[in-house]
Design a protein around this motif. Sequence first.
Motif, PDB file in Angstrom:
ATOM      1  N   GLY A 100      -8.026  -4.070   3.361  1.00 40.24           N
ATOM      2  CA  GLY A 100      -9.179  -3.753   4.196  1.00 40.24           C
ATOM      3  C   GLY A 100      -9.879  -2.470   3.829  1.00 40.24           C
ATOM      4  O   GLY A 100     -10.670  -1.931   4.604  1.00 40.24           O
ATOM      5  N   GLY A 101      -9.595  -1.952   2.620  1.00 38.80           N
ATOM      6  CA  GLY A 101     -10.211  -0.705   2.169  1.00 38.80           C
ATOM      7  C   GLY A 101      -9.382   0.534   2.456  1.00 38.80           C
ATOM      8  O   GLY A 101      -9.821   1.661   2.190  1.00 38.80           O
ATOM      9  N   PHE A 102      -8.165   0.350   2.965  1.00 38.36           N
ATOM     10  CA  PHE A 102      -7.304   1.478   3.343  1.00 38.36           C
ATOM     11  C   PHE A 102      -7.085   2.428   2.172  1.00 38.36           C
ATOM     12  O   PHE A 102      -7.201   3.658   2.310  1.00 38.36           O
ATOM     13  CB  PHE A 102      -5.983   0.920   3.856  1.00 38.36           C
ATOM     14  N   GLN A 103      -6.779   1.883   0.984  1.00 38.46           N
ATOM     15  CA  GLN A 103      -6.515   2.717  -0.184  1.00 38.46           C
ATOM     16  C   GLN A 103      -7.769   3.491  -0.605  1.00 38.46           C
ATOM     17  O   GLN A 103      -7.689   4.628  -1.036  1.00 38.46           O
ATOM     18  CB  GLN A 103      -6.013   1.844  -1.334  1.00 38.46           C
TER      19      GLN A 103
ATOM     20  N   THR B   7       9.066   4.198  -2.425  1.00 35.91           N
ATOM     21  CA  THR B   7       9.507   4.383  -3.809  1.00 35.91           C
ATOM     22  C   THR B   7       9.814   3.043  -4.459  1.00 35.91           C
ATOM     23  O   THR B   7       9.472   2.814  -5.629  1.00 35.91           O
ATOM     24  CB  THR B   7      10.742   5.293  -3.851  1.00 35.91           C
ATOM     25  N   SER B   8      10.437   2.142  -3.718  1.00 34.71           N
ATOM     26  CA  SER B   8      10.745   0.816  -4.276  1.00 34.71           C
ATOM     27  C   SER B   8       9.472   0.062  -4.634  1.00 34.71           C
ATOM     28  O   SER B   8       9.395  -0.592  -5.678  1.00 34.71           O
ATOM     29  CB  SER B   8      11.583  -0.008  -3.283  1.00 34.71           C
ATOM     30  N   LYS B   9       8.462   0.167  -3.789  1.00 31.32           N
ATOM     31  CA  LYS B   9       7.218  -0.564  -4.029  1.00 31.32           C
ATOM     32  C   LYS B   9       6.403   0.068  -5.156  1.00 31.32           C
ATOM     33  O   LYS B   9       5.723  -0.635  -5.923  1.00 31.32           O
ATOM     34  CB  LYS B   9       6.397  -0.623  -2.743  1.00 31.32           C
ATOM     35  N   SER B  10       6.480   1.382  -5.285  1.00 32.80           N
ATOM     36  CA  SER B  10       5.830   2.052  -6.413  1.00 32.80           C
ATOM     37  C   SER B  10       6.482   1.617  -7.722  1.00 32.80           C
ATOM     38  O   SER B  10       5.808   1.387  -8.734  1.00 32.80           O
ATOM     39  CB  SER B  10       5.926   3.569  -6.246  1.00 32.80           C
TER      40      SER B  10
ATOM     41  N   ILE C 243       0.837  -1.195   0.000  1.00 41.30           N
ATOM     42  CA  ILE C 243       0.000   0.000   0.000  1.00 41.30           C
ATOM     43  C   ILE C 243       0.874   1.247   0.000  1.00 41.30           C
ATOM     44  O   ILE C 243       0.485   2.304  -0.497  1.00 41.30           O
ATOM     45  CB  ILE C 243      -0.944  -0.022   1.232  1.00 41.30           C
ATOM     46  N   SER C 244       2.107   1.119   0.507  1.00 45.88           N
ATOM     47  CA  SER C 244       3.040   2.253   0.516  1.00 45.88           C
ATOM     48  C   SER C 244       3.528   2.603  -0.884  1.00 45.88           C
ATOM     49  O   SER C 244       4.129   3.665  -1.072  1.00 45.88           O
ATOM     50  CB  SER C 244       4.248   1.939   1.421  1.00 45.88           C
ATOM     51  N   GLY C 245       3.285   1.729  -1.858  1.00 45.59           N
ATOM     52  CA  GLY C 245       3.590   2.044  -3.239  1.00 45.59           C
ATOM     53  C   GLY C 245       2.453   2.758  -3.934  1.00 45.59           C
ATOM     54  O   GLY C 245       2.614   3.279  -5.041  1.00 45.59           O
ATOM     55  N   LEU C 246       1.293   2.791  -3.283  1.00 46.83           N
ATOM     56  CA  LEU C 246       0.108   3.436  -3.850  1.00 46.83           C
ATOM     57  C   LEU C 246      -0.192   4.784  -3.221  1.00 46.83           C
ATOM     58  O   LEU C 246      -0.787   5.648  -3.845  1.00 46.83           O
ATOM     59  CB  LEU C 246      -1.118   2.527  -3.677  1.00 46.83           C
TER      60      LEU C 246
END
Length: 255
Positions: A240-243, A153-156, A139-142
């Motif tokens: 869980g709907g976080f995004q 940044t790596s996950k994005s 989610i940290s990439g989104l």
Amino acid sequence: MADTPAKVALITGAARGIGLATAHLMAADGWRVALLDRDEDALKEAAAQFDGAALSLLHDVSDPQAAPQAIRECVTHFGRLDALVNNAGVADFGPIEETDFARWRRVMETNLDGVFLMSQAAIPALKETKGAIVNIASISGLRASTLRVAYGTSKSAVIQLTQQQAAELGEYGIRANAVCPGPVRTKLAMAVHTQDIIDAYHDAIPLNRYGSEREIGEVIAFLCSPKASYVTGQIIAADGGFQSTGVGLPALRTL
């Protein structure tokens, strides 16, 4: 009529957490599994849970020489490769001004370079089986968050890499998708998350809880399976709907 050989999945970062949970789910569904990890002791402990049926691959995905060797070992042992799950990753959280280049590269070498190297090495085997790649992003990439300049940044970048893979490898029948876990109740997370952090996540997530390793594994296993045969290039947040809440304030919600 000859029996159809069981499908084979290679899962990186498989000695614990989401990787190990995914391996158990896929093995229970009839897959043969190869567990790759760089932690020798944890890998031995994880492999023992499969009663000798799992292949252990002691490698570091950030090593450019490791990927082709791991794929060769897997194909030599099982005779095929049907799914690659790029789950290995490192988490390193800190302010931008305290993230020196060595720290930045340490994250990128595993989280991004490792995904590229393993996927590239697996392409010939996956062409043979019209197989699948599932990359574990985050989610940290989104959505951006503090203290995650290297990790986020790596996950994005993994998300973009996944879409590049889907666009280019689709003509060979290879599917590529990414799963973006939200907060997951792992031993590590529970060890470092204070009660205030836990409460804040519960407030921010529409389902009001952390996910489990098994819940993330279920999404990964589905994307590897024939049930997802027409799904490629997709970025699926298992969060869980976080995004979906964006910058919505939990205090404005009504029950």
